[in-house]
Design an enzyme around this catalytic site. Structure first.
Site, mmCIF file in Angstrom:
data_model
loop_
_atom_site.group_PDB
_atom_site.id
_atom_site.type_symbol
_atom_site.label_atom_id
_atom_site.label_comp_id
_atom_site.label_asym_id
_atom_site.label_seq_id
_atom_site.Cartn_x
_atom_site.Cartn_y
_atom_site.Cartn_z
ATOM 1 N N TYR A 39 38.476 31.527 41.436
ATOM 2 C CA TYR A 39 38.657 30.132 41.002
ATOM 3 C C TYR A 39 39.941 29.658 41.730
ATOM 4 O O TYR A 39 40.633 30.147 42.380
ATOM 5 C CB TYR A 39 38.916 30.282 39.567
ATOM 6 C CG TYR A 39 40.358 30.959 39.269
ATOM 7 C CD1 TYR A 39 40.678 32.307 39.205
ATOM 8 C CD2 TYR A 39 41.333 30.017 38.573
ATOM 9 C CE1 TYR A 39 41.841 32.919 38.958
ATOM 10 C CE2 TYR A 39 42.624 30.685 38.252
ATOM 11 C CZ TYR A 39 42.724 32.053 38.323
ATOM 12 O OH TYR A 39 43.899 32.512 38.016
ATOM 13 N N LYS A 91 41.715 35.622 44.618
ATOM 14 C CA LYS A 91 41.924 34.699 43.245
ATOM 15 C C LYS A 91 40.669 35.008 42.193
ATOM 16 O O LYS A 91 40.104 34.075 42.188
ATOM 17 C CB LYS A 91 42.469 33.472 43.416
ATOM 18 C CG LYS A 91 43.004 32.670 42.408
ATOM 19 C CD LYS A 91 43.740 31.429 42.715
ATOM 20 C CE LYS A 91 43.967 30.392 41.858
ATOM 21 N NZ LYS A 91 45.055 31.195 40.826
ATOM 22 N N GLU A 120 55.187 39.370 40.968
ATOM 23 C CA GLU A 120 55.126 38.122 40.733
ATOM 24 C C GLU A 120 54.841 37.905 39.273
ATOM 25 O O GLU A 120 54.742 38.562 38.505
ATOM 26 C CB GLU A 120 53.773 37.354 41.435
ATOM 27 C CG GLU A 120 52.621 38.011 40.994
ATOM 28 C CD GLU A 120 51.196 37.671 41.824
ATOM 29 O OE1 GLU A 120 51.449 36.561 42.280
ATOM 30 O OE2 GLU A 120 50.244 38.051 41.906
ATOM 31 N N LEU A 138 49.232 37.012 44.885
ATOM 32 C CA LEU A 138 48.585 35.847 45.131
ATOM 33 C C LEU A 138 49.668 35.073 46.417
ATOM 34 O O LEU A 138 50.631 34.747 45.829
ATOM 35 C CB LEU A 138 48.162 34.975 43.936
ATOM 36 C CG LEU A 138 47.238 33.891 44.309
ATOM 37 C CD1 LEU A 138 46.009 34.415 44.604
ATOM 38 C CD2 LEU A 138 47.172 32.731 43.074
HETATM 39 N N1 PMP Z 1 50.570 34.276 41.156
HETATM 40 C C1 PMP Z 1 49.386 34.231 40.335
HETATM 41 C C2 PMP Z 1 49.039 35.616 39.859
HETATM 42 C C3 PMP Z 1 48.845 33.229 39.692
HETATM 43 O O1 PMP Z 1 47.690 33.323 38.941
HETATM 44 C C4 PMP Z 1 49.190 31.863 40.288
HETATM 45 C C5 PMP Z 1 48.626 30.419 39.952
HETATM 46 N N2 PMP Z 1 47.231 30.347 40.236
HETATM 47 C C6 PMP Z 1 50.314 31.845 41.419
HETATM 48 C C7 PMP Z 1 50.957 33.045 41.738
HETATM 49 C C8 PMP Z 1 50.723 30.581 41.845
HETATM 50 O O2 PMP Z 1 49.813 29.801 42.713
HETATM 51 P P1 PMP Z 1 49.621 28.545 43.212
HETATM 52 O O3 PMP Z 1 51.001 27.861 43.361
HETATM 53 O O4 PMP Z 1 48.586 28.567 44.200
HETATM 54 O O5 PMP Z 1 49.018 27.831 41.766
#
Ligand code: PMP
Length: 286
Positions: free
Chosen positions: A33, A146, A179, A204
């Site tokens: 997603y 993701k 994270e 991620l």
């Molecule tokens: N880490 C994780 C585990 C996440 O779910 C997200 C948000 N989707 C992020 C980091 C931040 O990613 P982004 O800046 O692409 O929203």
């Protein structure tokens, strides 16, 4: 105003939006997603999000459900039908519907679901900052993909909420922060260096993380990609988190310990304001 979802080629009332019980997304979290923020009618960092979707799909050997250009049109139409000017668009691709069996089905067609919802417009003012707690990182070893397999993060976020915190920072077996459950984690050292964990299979690759790195370079701030411990974060000058829907959000306490003077730090404030400016300037109106 009633909401509308897109499901495999059709726009349907949100309350009637359905996928089959044998969709592999439902049974195996065999799905990926993306979430893109919509600010003043603009899709923030749309292409990097679509590039990451492509990578996630390739890692799992799922095909694109429709062509990239067609997907862009569906995202716009879903946002339009839901009258979203500020908010987010969510889209998910699963491997499709097949008789339940672990191995990949031969002939399943990938399913595509898109939803959109309104939220407050982004403000450069970060407010009072947020509290985070820490939890062991219990997720699988490929969180760089993701996928919709988000139970580790969901348990962490729930624990944070129960303790009055906004986010949970996940910690690896060596005591180093990976994270947040839905955000990337950053600290600012006494030397005003921005520190965040390097890209790898354990985090991620956040799109906001990537854009904030560029914004930091424009502001002549040094970014060092290395892991850091919870103790280092608690003693840091500043801490903050990044994500598509929280932008840059200052963190003012970690496991109940105050970070800095307990107020959003100057660097996080500047990065937030500059990120919002840069990303809006770089994104044409849809
Ligand atoms: N880490 C994780 C585990 C996440 O779910 C997200 C948000 N989707 C992020 C980091 C931040 O990613 P982004 O800046 O692409 O929203």
């Amino acid at each position: 105003m009633s909401r509308v979802a897109y499901v495999n080629g059709r726009y349907v009332p949100h309350r009637a939006a359905r996928v089959h019980v044998e969709d592999r997304g439902y049974q195996f979290a065999d799905a990926v997603y993306e979430v893109i923020a919509v600010a003043d009618g603009r899709f923030l960092d749309e292409d990097p999000h679509l590039d990451r979707l492509d990578r996630s799909l390739k890692e799992l050997r799922i095909g694109w459900p429709i062509a990239r250009a067609a997907l862009k049109q569906v995202l716009r139409e879903t946002v339009r039908r839901n009258r979203v000017r500020n908010g987010l668009v969510y889209f998910q691709v699963s491997r499709g519907v097949a008789r339940r069996d672990y191995g990949f089905p031969k002939d399943a067609r990938p399913s595509l679901v898109v939803t959109a919802r309104s939220a407050a417009p982004p403000s450069p003012d970060p407010g009072p900052g947020v509290a985070v707690i820490t939890v062991p990182d219990i997720r699988w070893k490929r969180v760089d993909i993701k996928t919709t397999g988000l139970l580790g993060g969901a348990l962490g976020k729930q624990k944070a909420r129960e303790q009055g915190a906004y986010e949970a920072w996940q910690v690896d077996d060596d005591g180093r922060v990976t994270e947040g459950t839905s955000s990337n984690a950053w600290i600012v050292t006494a030397k005003d260096e921005l520190v965040t964990r390097p890209i790898g299979h354990e985090i991620l690759a956040g799109i906001t993380r990537q854009t904030v790195k560029k914004v930091a370079a424009d502001l002549q701030l040094a970014v060092v990609e290395r892991p850091f411990t919870v103790a280092e974060a608690q003693a840091a000058r500043e801490a903050f988190m990044t994500s598509a829907t929280s932008y840059v959000t200052p963190i003012v306490s970690i496991d109940g310990k105050t970070v800095g003077d307990g107020k959003p730090g100057d660097i996080a404030r500047r990065l937030r304001a500059e990120y919002l400016r840069a990303v809006a300037a770089a994104t044409p109106f849809v």
